[in-house]
Design an enzyme around this catalytic site. Sequence first.
Site, mmCIF file in Angstrom:
data_model
loop_
_atom_site.group_PDB
_atom_site.id
_atom_site.type_symbol
_atom_site.label_atom_id
_atom_site.label_comp_id
_atom_site.label_asym_id
_atom_site.label_seq_id
_atom_site.Cartn_x
_atom_site.Cartn_y
_atom_site.Cartn_z
ATOM 1 N N CYS A 122 1.044 -28.525 4.389
ATOM 2 C CA CYS A 122 2.300 -28.236 3.666
ATOM 3 C C CYS A 122 2.232 -27.007 2.759
ATOM 4 O O CYS A 122 3.241 -26.341 2.562
ATOM 5 C CB CYS A 122 2.789 -29.456 2.898
ATOM 6 S SG CYS A 122 1.702 -29.940 1.548
ATOM 7 N N LYS A 196 -0.372 -43.102 0.749
ATOM 8 C CA LYS A 196 0.317 -42.013 0.058
ATOM 9 C C LYS A 196 1.811 -42.231 0.215
ATOM 10 O O LYS A 196 2.353 -42.180 1.326
ATOM 11 C CB LYS A 196 -0.092 -40.668 0.641
ATOM 12 C CG LYS A 196 0.597 -39.511 -0.058
ATOM 13 C CD LYS A 196 0.087 -38.186 0.431
ATOM 14 C CE LYS A 196 0.846 -37.065 -0.249
ATOM 15 N NZ LYS A 196 0.445 -35.768 0.260
ATOM 16 N N GLU A 234 -2.441 -49.467 6.177
ATOM 17 C CA GLU A 234 -2.873 -48.062 6.301
ATOM 18 C C GLU A 234 -4.325 -47.904 5.862
ATOM 19 O O GLU A 234 -5.115 -47.213 6.515
ATOM 20 C CB GLU A 234 -2.011 -47.153 5.419
ATOM 21 C CG GLU A 234 -0.654 -46.791 5.990
ATOM 22 C CD GLU A 234 -0.735 -45.615 6.961
ATOM 23 O OE1 GLU A 234 -1.850 -45.213 7.357
ATOM 24 O OE2 GLU A 234 0.330 -45.092 7.331
ATOM 25 N N LYS A 249 -1.911 -43.343 -3.905
ATOM 26 C CA LYS A 249 -1.290 -42.218 -4.601
ATOM 27 C C LYS A 249 0.222 -42.338 -4.552
ATOM 28 O O LYS A 249 0.743 -42.588 -3.461
ATOM 29 C CB LYS A 249 -1.726 -40.950 -3.893
ATOM 30 C CG LYS A 249 -1.115 -39.689 -4.390
ATOM 31 C CD LYS A 249 -1.517 -38.565 -3.518
ATOM 32 C CE LYS A 249 -0.766 -37.330 -3.970
ATOM 33 N NZ LYS A 249 -0.927 -36.238 -3.079
HETATM 34 C C1 PBG Z 1 -0.038 -32.376 0.084
HETATM 35 C C2 PBG Z 1 -0.224 -33.024 -1.226
HETATM 36 C C3 PBG Z 1 0.720 -33.358 -2.205
HETATM 37 C C4 PBG Z 1 0.013 -33.831 -3.292
HETATM 38 C C5 PBG Z 1 -1.321 -33.826 -2.938
HETATM 39 N N1 PBG Z 1 -1.449 -33.343 -1.660
HETATM 40 C C6 PBG Z 1 2.175 -33.165 -2.261
HETATM 41 C C7 PBG Z 1 3.094 -33.734 -1.276
HETATM 42 O O1 PBG Z 1 2.752 -34.591 -0.448
HETATM 43 O O2 PBG Z 1 4.225 -33.269 -1.330
HETATM 44 C C8 PBG Z 1 0.590 -34.260 -4.613
HETATM 45 C C9 PBG Z 1 -0.331 -34.171 -5.776
HETATM 46 C C10 PBG Z 1 0.334 -34.254 -7.102
HETATM 47 O O3 PBG Z 1 1.552 -34.455 -7.222
HETATM 48 O O4 PBG Z 1 -0.385 -34.100 -8.105
HETATM 49 N N2 PBG Z 1 0.466 -33.133 1.108
#
Ligand code: PBG
Length: 324
Positions: A122, A196, A234, A249
């Site tokens: 991303c 996540k 998951e 997360k």
């Molecule tokens: C990438 C990623 C994200 C975060 C960690 N890896 C953002 C998302 O999924 O949009 C978020 C970390 C944070 O908010 O501190 N995929």
Amino acid sequence: MPFPATRMRRLRRSGLLRDMVRETELSASHLALPMFVELGTDSRTPIAAMPGVDRLSISHAVEEAGRAHALGVPAVLLFGIPADKDLQGSGAYDDEGVVALAVRAIKDAHPELVVMTDVCLCGYTSHGHCGVVRPDGDVDNDITLELLAKTAICHARAGADAVAPSDMMDGRVGALRAQLDAEDHKDTTIVAYSAKFASAFYGPFREAAGSAPAFGDRRTYQLDPANGDEAVREALLDVEEGADVVMVKPALAYLDVIRRVKDEVRVPVAAYHVSGEYAMLEAAAANGWIDRRAAVLEALTSIRRAGADIVFSYHAPEVAEWLR
Ligand code: PBG
């Protein structure tokens, strides 16, 4: 009353007593520091929604990682800000890209520090999605897996101790493990962002990484915040595919999920206190509405109590300093 009331307060009467019966330990050794690394010489770019956190050029990242290490923080997690973005996220698996360069520089300067890298597209795709977007607008799972595996190999080759896939494609842990093993990176650890969630708390991070999706959202690949059973599933799948550590997360809004995952898996569990959680604490503290230090320590202690072995936190160096 025939019996005296149970006196719970007996064990709370002094600091020494309270220390003796404290159930949860928060120490620097359980913390990992996420860092944003950008190209450029000698630059530090503030992130508006994350006061106190900057995007760092490699020289500053080396310095900051060394400072964290000296304070007792054992690990850093690197996010790269590439020079260019494209449809395939090719900056993610560039051997001369920002993350590969940063890993080499940090490992050169601080060989003992555990260097982890975020594996996702991303931050490198022009559309901001975590994988390759098909003409119908959805992210193609299996094509993305190949690029993620390339990314992990690129980071491992640069010297990363651990790779942390955060894309939420199905099968990525197995794909990464197979490729790492095939290319003789058998000791490279996989820290899987297993549970996540599609969370609003990543807002400040997306400003930092310039990774907000240009269209749509991440709900076709990240978890629905309403689902706990699915999060456990998951995590179990990722363990089966070879994850060495599984992560939940964000952290504070998902303490129940941390506990459930901890009870179900037999690998270490990590939790990520994310950018929005950091921003909320900082904003309230800046207004004088909460005691910053007490609130940060309480938040991280709660994440440990819920069952996290490892806590990813932007506050890590400061907390390590407080705990000395
Ligand atoms: C990438 C990623 C994200 C975060 C960690 N890896 C953002 C998302 O999924 O949009 C978020 C970390 C944070 O908010 O501190 N995929």
